[in-house]
Enzyme design. Structure first.
Site, mmCIF file in Angstrom:
data_model
loop_
_atom_site.group_PDB
_atom_site.id
_atom_site.type_symbol
_atom_site.label_atom_id
_atom_site.label_comp_id
_atom_site.label_asym_id
_atom_site.label_seq_id
_atom_site.Cartn_x
_atom_site.Cartn_y
_atom_site.Cartn_z
ATOM 1 N N LYS A 74 0.879 -1.200 -0.162
ATOM 2 C CA LYS A 74 -0.036 -0.024 0.004
ATOM 3 C C LYS A 74 0.897 1.200 -0.097
ATOM 4 O O LYS A 74 1.914 1.226 0.711
ATOM 5 C CB LYS A 74 -1.174 0.043 1.187
ATOM 6 N N SER A 149 -9.697 1.938 2.817
ATOM 7 C CA SER A 149 -8.826 2.790 1.908
ATOM 8 C C SER A 149 -7.715 1.664 1.171
ATOM 9 O O SER A 149 -7.319 2.261 0.333
ATOM 10 C CB SER A 149 -8.029 3.822 2.738
ATOM 11 N N SER A 173 -10.168 -0.166 7.107
ATOM 12 C CA SER A 173 -9.502 -0.106 5.710
ATOM 13 C C SER A 173 -8.803 -1.522 5.004
ATOM 14 O O SER A 173 -8.318 -1.328 3.955
ATOM 15 C CB SER A 173 -8.609 1.068 5.618
#
Length: 485
Positions: A74, A149, A173
């Site tokens: 990420k 996210s 997330s």
């Protein structure tokens, strides 16, 4: 390379037996990413140095538990020499000069950083629509969000671009996009994994975790990245188990609590049906399933957004256009530089949360908002702790609906915030939690959420593994990808 049919162990064996080289595996992975990226937009940066790393691993031999395995990262986890943007214009050109601790651990285990995945800007969002680099899409339906996210990481795994990815989880997330994409995702106990080198959103809530098609792959990666770190005073010194080696699917005698408040009004009927089927499956395996109550859950969203936004307003002060990142042009003084750089560099959602947090921390509002939210959080932690004194696990839906349409909620912040209502509790209490596929609702994946006691990741993984082996959802191919074939 068909990651849909492989595990980390099966790849490790092929690499060890020289049926496959790390260079070949990396080349095939990069080729697959390049062929899918125009449609999925899961990566912000693909690592052009990955081939060199793979060649070095082939020269040195397959030694570590993740040697030669490409893993996606990420893009709010800093990577030495590889652009790290947090999906924000304000960091569009940021090149870190050091690694996050989790990256050092992956490097030591032999993993290959294949690239940086898309996310909501500074991890603030539930759909990946707030990214400066455009929205990722859901491989089950290109018209729908992948969640957020960590939406880029989830979509990369679900589409078969990679076998595993790192995400971060502040209020759901990892678990929400895992549910939306039909994969497994785990957020460990707060402090189980070092946060050093992770771009901060809300420091008392953020936690790095793992996403994969199969539970056993996440278990292996989680063991690698967990452990104490001198750079992070909140990291735990507790011994790290070999989660994969200890995996079992024996649920006999396990006590499962199902909070009645998790059954939200308006929850999609197919979500409820699939979660109930999963709970029935656990009963047949010998587990006890009982309803409990978490009365303070009704305040979870408000508490979370006051506390998280307050911490964000403090953490994001450092982005001022002076030291690194985006700098506004044609400014006349230092005040213009600060104001213009932040105004032009941050997106609307980040600005919204900075303003909310700054207000909550202001002298006139502190007692009424921040202090009150912190007090309610303490009550909620006690409620969760009391339930887990009598039960081994807490379960319920990961989300109230399957993945929603791109653009459907992005202009309604309150509707978007409510997406986190079922996942926020584990972050507020710092507990380990995961989402495991439970079935399909109108052709879209549904996740079962499993919450455990502090540092009882093994219990969470075992329960997820038991359901995985029952429904074998990992054999499902995302619908939109079938259409591509």
């Amino acid at each position: 390379m068909d990651y849909m049919k492989e595990t980390i162990d099966s790849l490790h064996k092929k690499l060890s037996d020289k049926e496959l080289t790390a260079e070949d595996l990396t080349n095939q992975t990069l080729s697959d990413i390049n062929s899918k990226e125009d449609k999925l937009n899961t990566f912000i940066t693909v690592n052009d140095k990955a081939i060199d790393t793979a060649k070095k691993i082939d020269e040195d031999g397959i030694r570590g538990p993740l040697s030669g395995i490409p893993i996606a990262i990420k893009d709010n986890i800093v990577t030495n020499g590889l652009k790290t943007t947090a999906a924000s214009k304000i960091l569009y050109n940021f090149m870190p000069v050091y690694n996050a601790t989790v990256m050092d651990k992956l490097d030591k285990a032999g993993a290959i950083d294949i690239g940086k995945t898309n996310l909501d800007e500074f991890a603030m969002g539930s759909s990946t629509e707030t990214s400066y680099f455009g929205t990722s899409v859901n491989p089950w339906d290109f018209s729908r969000v992948p969640g957020g996210s960590s939406g880029g990481s989830a979509a990369a795994v679900a589409s078969g671009e990679v076998i595993a990815a790192l995400g971060t989880d502040t209020g759901g997330s990892i678990r929400q996009p895992a549910a939306f994409n039909g994969i497994f995702g785990i957020k460990p106990t707060y402090g189980r994994v070092s946060r050093w080198g992770v771009i901060a959103f809300a420091s008392s809530l953020d936690q790095v975790g793992v996403m994969s098609k199969r539970v056993e792959d996440s278990a292996k990666v989680l063991s690698v990245i967990s452990g104490h770190d001198d750079h992070d005073s909140t990291s735990s010194a507790k011994e790290v188990p070999d989660y994969q080696a200890n995996l079992n699917k024996d649920m006999s005698g396990v006590k499962i609590a199902v909070p009645k408040e998790f059954w939200q009004e308006g929850t999609h009927k197919d979500v409820l049906e699939n979660v109930n089927k999963a709970l029935d499956a656990y009963k047949k395996m010998g587990a006890t399933v009982e309803e409990v109550s978490l009365p303070t859950l009704k305040h979870a969203v408000e508490v979370y957004y006051v506390l998280a936004s307050s911490e964000a307003s403090s953490n994001l002060q450092r982005y001022d256009g002076v030291r690194y990142g985006y700098r506004a042009k044609d400014v006349k003084n230092i005040n213009d530089l600060f104001v213009n750089s932040r105004s032009e560099g941050f997106g609307d959602e980040v600005k919204r949360r900075i303003m909310l947090g700054t207000f909550a921390l202001s002298a006139g509002a502190y007692d009424a908002y921040f202090k009150k939210a912190a007090e309610v959080r303490t009550i909620f932690i006690k409620e969760m702790t009391d339930v887990l004194k009598d039960y081994d696990l807490i379960m319920g839906p990961s989300t109230t609906t399957p993945a929603f349409k791109i653009g459907e909620k992005v202009d309604d912040p309150l509707a978007m915030y409510m997406n986190d209502i079922l996942t926020i509790p584990a972050n507020l209490a710092g507990l380990p939690a995961a989402s495991v596929p439970a079935g399909l609702a109108e052709g879209l994946p549904v996740g079962l959420q499993i919450i455990g006691k502090p540092f009882a990741e093994q219990d969470v993984l075992n329960a997820a593994y038991a359901l995985q082996e029952e429904n074998k959802f990992y054999e499902q191919i995302p619908t939109a990808l079938k259409g591509e074939d």
